[in-house]
Each structure stands twice: as structure tokens, then as C-alpha cells.
Enzyme design. Structure first.
Site, mmCIF file in Angstrom:
data_model
loop_
_atom_site.group_PDB
_atom_site.id
_atom_site.type_symbol
_atom_site.label_atom_id
_atom_site.label_comp_id
_atom_site.label_asym_id
_atom_site.label_seq_id
_atom_site.Cartn_x
_atom_site.Cartn_y
_atom_site.Cartn_z
ATOM 1 N N ARG A 64 8.427 1.248 11.892
ATOM 2 C CA ARG A 64 8.766 2.102 10.718
ATOM 3 C C ARG A 64 9.573 3.203 11.919
ATOM 4 O O ARG A 64 10.486 3.416 11.012
ATOM 5 C CB ARG A 64 7.755 2.566 10.109
ATOM 6 C CG ARG A 64 8.790 2.961 9.385
ATOM 7 C CD ARG A 64 7.018 3.873 8.211
ATOM 8 N NE ARG A 64 6.432 4.825 9.088
ATOM 9 C CZ ARG A 64 4.886 5.498 8.045
ATOM 10 N NH1 ARG A 64 4.724 4.976 7.182
ATOM 11 N NH2 ARG A 64 4.707 6.229 9.004
ATOM 12 N N LYS A 163 11.573 8.757 8.363
ATOM 13 C CA LYS A 163 10.389 9.755 8.325
ATOM 14 C C LYS A 163 10.978 10.207 9.560
ATOM 15 O O LYS A 163 10.812 10.351 10.431
ATOM 16 C CB LYS A 163 9.363 8.937 9.376
ATOM 17 C CG LYS A 163 8.022 9.566 9.076
ATOM 18 C CD LYS A 163 7.122 9.083 9.044
ATOM 19 C CE LYS A 163 5.191 10.083 9.567
ATOM 20 N NZ LYS A 163 5.077 11.200 8.272
ATOM 21 N N GLU A 196 5.733 11.157 -4.345
ATOM 22 C CA GLU A 196 4.190 10.786 -3.919
ATOM 23 C C GLU A 196 4.421 12.310 -3.589
ATOM 24 O O GLU A 196 4.784 13.650 -4.585
ATOM 25 C CB GLU A 196 4.451 10.136 -2.359
ATOM 26 C CG GLU A 196 6.305 10.954 -1.516
ATOM 27 C CD GLU A 196 6.638 9.978 -0.084
ATOM 28 O OE1 GLU A 196 5.750 9.304 0.766
ATOM 29 O OE2 GLU A 196 8.039 10.312 -0.194
HETATM 30 N N1 PMP Z 1 4.523 10.194 2.500
HETATM 31 C C1 PMP Z 1 4.488 10.949 2.974
HETATM 32 C C2 PMP Z 1 6.343 11.835 2.130
HETATM 33 C C3 PMP Z 1 4.055 11.066 4.452
HETATM 34 O O1 PMP Z 1 5.039 12.181 5.209
HETATM 35 C C4 PMP Z 1 3.250 10.301 5.019
HETATM 36 C C5 PMP Z 1 2.532 10.213 6.586
HETATM 37 N N2 PMP Z 1 2.322 11.399 6.366
HETATM 38 C C6 PMP Z 1 3.188 9.444 3.655
HETATM 39 C C7 PMP Z 1 3.465 9.198 2.542
HETATM 40 C C8 PMP Z 1 1.725 8.433 4.092
HETATM 41 O O2 PMP Z 1 2.369 7.284 5.442
HETATM 42 P P1 PMP Z 1 1.660 6.998 5.777
HETATM 43 O O3 PMP Z 1 -0.100 6.125 5.212
HETATM 44 O O4 PMP Z 1 2.219 6.004 7.004
HETATM 45 O O5 PMP Z 1 0.625 7.945 7.313
#
Ligand code: PMP
Length: 299
Positions: A64, A163, A196
Site C-alpha cells: 500500500r 495514505k 469511513e
Molecule cells: N481509514 C483511514 C482514513 C485511516 O487512516 C486508516 C488507518 N488508520 C484506516 C481507514 C484503517 O486502515 P488500516 O486497517 O490499514 O489501518
């Protein structure tokens, strides 16, 4: 003006940080004020977790990171193997078996002005530390959240799939949550559908079916989200990735969030309204247990 007041949130002075090939004490881990990551938020990152000395889904996180970097035309100056070794070296240098890992790639030092073509030498640094995002009792009681008025990034702006080191949009939503005395906020996309939370993906359960917004709703494709979808499929629970509205959250039987720091955590209240019975539901409890077992078995 006193810029030297003690900071209660300062890192422990004996913390060691990986910075551009070396592991150094935190006081020596310095990034230039001319780094475009500081000047413009121009960089990408990952948040990972180590459990018992093993990093959960490290390869998926590094993939990622590479995708995020490609999306902003940033060349990571290390191979995947080198990054992976550096993550473990930093954990070992700090004697951390169970902890959080923050992996950053900055655009590097350049002239003032937005152009990344006027920068050189991206920086890579890795912090390993402890993280306690949510108090333990909330995993039993559930979290209260609000609907944020801040719209999740439009997919044609900074894509939510990147990210990136510019989280200000999510931070504004987090501030709204804190002002409302809750710890998380649901962000909706430009169409008004559920996207989200500020740092977590969201799932709900309605009439026995687990539902979550698709990637096209404008979300980060969470590594924990993927792991939980695998667990849902393993249990043969009815499951759909589908557009969800605020109404769907209001009439849901259960709701939970997933994220590297949060793991799987129930949500029992939204906008002051109880979700379902107001207690974590059976499907959520089962998936929390399944996720803990997955972690215990090495991921
Ligand atoms: N959405 C956002 C905006 C995030 O920053 C994160 C990670 N903190 C997630 C979802 C969850 O992703 P992951 O399970 O890969 O940590």
C-alpha cells in the site's frame, strides 16, 4: 515568548528512530524545515502493528505504501526487503514486541514552491512506540461517534486511497468529534454516502448481513478491513460492500470500526442515538474474538 516549555506529549528520550539508513536517538532524528513534507504535506506513510515481535501483514502495508508513493510520483529510495528489515531493526532497537510502527516517506528537501521537481533525496523514517487509541473498556461497552460535517476527500482531489501525509481533512472531522465529546466521527463522501471514520473503516450489521462501503465510496482500503472481510467470509456470514447512507447507520442493528490501531471496536451510539440495543451485538463480538484469534495465530 517561551518556546521551550516542557511538553507532556514529548517522546521518551531513549527512543530510537530509523532515519535514512541509520538508527539514531530520537533527539538526533531531525527532518529539515525545507522538507516538502513539512512545507506542503508532500509525503506518504503507513501505520503498522507488531504483535509478539511479528508485524501484522507487513507485506500488504508495504504494498500500500508503494501504491501511495506511485500515486504521487514519489520514488521510495529503499526496496521492500530493505524497508521490511528496517522496520524489524527499529523494533528490536527499542525492544518492542507489541507496539505500533509509523513508516514515513517524505518528498525531501527542496526549494520553496510546490514543485516536487525542485526537491531531491526523499527521506524514510520509522518510529516504533506504544499506542493506546481507545480505552480498553470501550471494546466491551462500545464507542459513541458523530456524523461529521467535513466531507471525505473527493476521489478526484487527494484520493482517499492514498495514505498521504496530509490528514488535515480528517483532523478537522476528529476535532468535531472531540468538541462533541466523542472519540470518532463518521465521514460522508461528496454524494452524502458513508465513507469511513477519521482513522478507521466502518461496518454495520442489518438483519444478519454485514455491510461496508465499497472502495469506490472514497475510502482507504484498510488492511484490517481486508482481514475482517476474510473472517466474515470464513464464517459464511451474509456480506455486501454497498453504498450506505446515514439512514442505514441509524437503523443498523450493530456497527463496528476496523483499523490498525483500533483493531475491531464496537460502535454503540451515533449522533446521540443508540445503535440496535445500544450494546455491542453478537456479530461484532464474534468478529472481535475472531480477529484476536487471528492475531494470536500470527496473522
Ligand atoms: N481509514 C483511514 C482514513 C485511516 O487512516 C486508516 C488507518 N488508520 C484506516 C481507514 C484503517 O486502515 P488500516 O486497517 O490499514 O489501518
Amino acid at each position: 515568548m517561551n518556546f521551550d516549555q516542557p511538553n507532556p506529549f514529548a517522546p521518551k528520550p531513549d527512543l530510537k528512530v530509523f532515519l535514512n539508513g541509520k538508527i539514531v536517538p530520537v533527539a538526533e532524528a531531525r527532518i529539515s524545515v525545507f522538507d516538502h513534507c513539512i512545507l506542503y504535506g508532500d509525503g506518504v506513510f503507513e501505520g503498522l502493528r507488531s504483535y509478539g515481535g511479528k508485524v501484522f501483514r507487513l507485506d500488504e502495508h508495504l504494498k500500500r505504501l508503494e501504491d501511495s508513493a506511485r500515486a504521487i510520483q514519489l520514488e521510495i529510495p529503499m526496496t521492500r526487503k530493505e524497508l521490511s528489515d528496517a522496520v524489524y531493526d527499529t523494533l528490536r532497537a527499542n525492544n518492542i514486541g507489541d507496539g505500533y510502527v509509523r513508516l514515513m516517506v517524505t518528498r525531501g528537501v527542496g526549494t520553496l514552491g510546490l514543485s516536487p521537481r525542485r526537491t531531491a533525496c526523499p527521506s524514510v523514517y520509522i518510529i516504533t512506540d506504544q499506542i493506546d487509541l481507545y480505552p480498553k473498556e470501550l471494546y466491551e461497552k462500545g464507542l459513541a461517534v458523530i456524523s461529521s460535517s467535513i466531507v471525505r476527500n473527493h476521489p478526484n482531489a487527494v484520493s482517499p486511497r492514498i495514505k498521504s501525509c496530509n490528514y488535515l481533512n480528517n483532523i478537522l472531522a476528529k476535532i468535531e468529534a472531540m468538541d462533541a465529546d466523542v472519540l470518532e466521527a463518521v465521514m460522508y463522501n461528496h454524494l452524502g454516502n458513508v465513507a469511513e471514520c477519521t482513522g478507521d473503516n466502518i461496518f454495520l450489521v442489518r438483519d444478519g448481513m454485514v455491510q461496508t462501503p465499497p472502495i469506490t465510496a472514497g475510502i482507504l482500503e484498510g488492511i484490517t478491513r481486508d482481514a475482517v472481510i476474510e473472517l466474515i467470509k470464513k464464517r459464511s456470514l451474509p456480506f455486501r460492500q454497498m453504498e450506505l447512507s446515514r439512514h442505514d447507520l441509524y437503523v443498523a442493528d450493530e456497527c463496528f470500526l476496523t483499523g490498525t490501531a483500533a483493531e475491531v471496536i464496537p460502535v454503540t451510539k451515533i449522533d446521540g442515538r443508540p445503535i440496535g440495543t445500544g450494546e455491542p451485538g453478537p456479530v461484532t463480538r464474534q468478529l472481535i474474538e475472531d480477529f484476536r484469534e487471528l492475531l494470536a495465530s500470527g496473522g
